[in-house]
Design an enzyme around this catalytic site. Structure first.
Site, mmCIF file in Angstrom:
data_model
loop_
_atom_site.group_PDB
_atom_site.id
_atom_site.type_symbol
_atom_site.label_atom_id
_atom_site.label_comp_id
_atom_site.label_asym_id
_atom_site.label_seq_id
_atom_site.Cartn_x
_atom_site.Cartn_y
_atom_site.Cartn_z
ATOM 1 N N CYS A 1 -8.238 23.111 16.755
ATOM 2 C CA CYS A 1 -8.239 23.501 18.167
ATOM 3 C C CYS A 1 -7.817 22.317 19.000
ATOM 4 C CB CYS A 1 -9.623 23.967 18.578
ATOM 5 S SG CYS A 1 -10.010 25.504 17.799
ATOM 6 N N TYR B 1 -1.798 7.010 3.485
ATOM 7 C CA TYR B 1 -2.380 7.170 4.821
ATOM 8 C C TYR B 1 -2.483 8.640 5.258
ATOM 9 C CZ TYR B 1 -1.442 2.171 4.877
ATOM 10 O OH TYR B 1 -1.406 0.840 4.557
ATOM 11 N N TYR C 1 1.118 8.889 15.630
ATOM 12 C CA TYR C 1 2.281 7.999 15.750
ATOM 13 C C TYR C 1 3.607 8.726 15.943
ATOM 14 C CZ TYR C 1 -0.950 5.452 12.529
ATOM 15 O OH TYR C 1 -2.025 4.901 11.881
ATOM 16 N N GLY D 1 0.852 -1.200 0.000
ATOM 17 C CA GLY D 1 0.000 0.000 0.000
ATOM 18 C C GLY D 1 0.877 1.235 0.000
#
Ligand code: LLP
Length: 432
Positions: free
Chosen positions: A362, A391, A335, A293
């Protein structure tokens, strides 16, 4: 000069992608905007297809994991490149169908497919359903029976190889929400269970050991373990599994420190392992699937933003605010992912400062990168975040009711919109 081969700097000192000036693209299409280089995507697709041809006699199919980036044009491109597609939801199936993707070249994954999604897959004649658990196996058999169909299935196996860290772990990994565990005997029980059902046909086993992996060893170990399991199934039940799916997970360059392995080296090593095990168990060499991917689209994409306020907090840090953020790229917030940041308006200048790139949501955690080296950014400069093709759009959201950015594809130095910018009317269209 840059980790991404499609990037360069032109005579105005601006960053270019696929030969197009990113500052001009930002002016024309607005910011934030995802920009992708089609040749980079196609080159990645064909390297997988060719390495299967070269090292495995063409006896396999590379499938694009569409969770990395799902839109109709991507489906068309990977289909044109002779790849299959791995989908994980009704939405991804629908997108593929609307792009005329051949359903027989699609695998449907997921740890909790709904009855509605399974029915949809059955109605569209999706090539294979990758069964995750016993409940799903029974449900699938029931739904297929109701439609008088026999559906080809694969089974997701936890091979006990966890390659999420640099030192891959060979034991454990029972604690995963995906698939059947090998070491507990659960996987073998599930295989035997499939023989009790008349509307499913088990032809394939599947594993996926992680993502952004650079080492070849964990892939080879997983292939060995899966082949041993195929050997045990044959010995214990007489049933021959003819297809093996080794998943995705091949790493890409987010920064100069990332050193991906050539696909050829991966395919060469894995092919040798599978062929040797086939001989050991005296079974035909299985047809293989791989599911890249990130490595198909990741390095092909960048995101462009415009700089707003620059807030210098003496002795602490400098925040550079951009007109996007966690809604178009949540990976740093989730991450702490590394990204390379470039001042696209001054790409000819070496980094002379370190800044924190802050989004406009915010949320204090809405950052794209901290301590990023960059040529001093000023208000209205265009900032590029590199390697955002995978992603990013697929994980984007409308948090704070911020509209989703468009995707512009570059081919032959010509940009075209492949996903339009969301409008405010798009945002409220389902509000009653
Ligand atoms: N096959 C299966 C069954 C998968 O679960 C995945 C990714 C792939 C293939 C493709 O893996 P790739 O070649 O892209 O590494 N959101 C995370 C990545 C999650 C990957 C989930 N599964 C990120 O942004 O890094």
């Amino acid at each position: 000069m840059f980790v991404n081969d499609c990037l360069n700097v032109n005579e105005n000192g601006h960053l270019t992608i696929g030969g197009c000036d990113t500052v001009e693209l930002a002016n024309e299409y607005g910011t934030p905007v995802y920009v992708m280089d089609e040749d980079t995507i196609r080159t990645a697709c064909s390297s997988y297809v060719q390495s299967i041809a070269k090292y495995y006699n063409g006896n396999g199919l590379a499938m694009f994991a569409s969770k990395a980036l799902c839109c109709k044009e991507l489906c068309r491109i990977v289909n044109d490149e002779k790849m299959g597609l791995d989908v994980v939801s009704g939405g991804e199936i629908y997108t593929a169908m609307k792009a005329d993707f051949p359903p027989e070249k699609i695998h449907f994954h997921g740890n909790n497919k709904t009855a509605e999604e399974i029915n949809m897959a059955l109605d569209y004649n999706i090539g294979k359903i990758v069964v995750d658990n016993l409940y799903e196996l029974e449900l699938l058999n029931q739904l297929a029976k109701a439609k008088n169909k026999v559906v080809k299935i694969s089974m997701r196996i936890k091979p006990g190889v966890d390659a999420h860290t640099h030192d891959f772990i060979r034991t454990g990994q029972i604690d995963s929400k995906f698939g059947f565990a090998l070491e507990t005997g659960e996987a073998m029980e599930a295989v035997k269970k499939t023989f009790q059902y008349n509307n499913v046909e088990l032809t394939e086993l599947h594993c996926h050991i992680g993502s952004q992996i650079f080492d070849i060893d964990p892939f080879v170990t997983a292939a060995d373990i899966m082949m041993d399991f195929i050997g045990s199934i044959k010995a214990q039940t007489g049933h021959l599994i003819t297809e093996l799916n080794l998943g995705g997970g091949f790493g890409i360059r987010y920064s100069a420190a990332d050193k991906p392995t050539a696909y050829d080296d991966y395919m060469n090593a894995v092919s040798k392992a599978v062929i040797a095990k086939s001989a050991q168990y005296n079974i035909p060499v299985p047809f293989i699937f791989i599911e890249p991917g990130r490595s198909i689209v990741g390095e092909a994409g960048i995101t462009l933003y415009k700089v707003g306020g620059v807030k210098d907090i003496p002795n602490i840090r400098t925040y550079v605010s951009i007109d996007g953020g966690m809604c178009d790229n949540i990976r740093y917030a989730l991450y702490k992912s590394t990204y390379t940041i470039v001042n696209a308006s001054h790409a000819d200048k070496a980094p002379d400062t370190k800044v924190t790139i802050a989004g406009k949501c915010c949320e204090s955690g809405d950052l794209i990168q901290e301590n990023a080296p960059i040529a001093t950014p000023r208000v209205n400069d265009i900032i590029a975040v590199l390697s955002t093709g995978a992603y990013n759009y697929s994980m984007s959201s409308n948090y704070n009711r911020i509209t989703k950015a468009p995707i512009i594809m570059i081919k032959d130095k010509t940009p075209r919109v492949i996903v339009k910018r969301q409008s405010y009317d798009d945002l409220i269209q389902n509000d009653i």
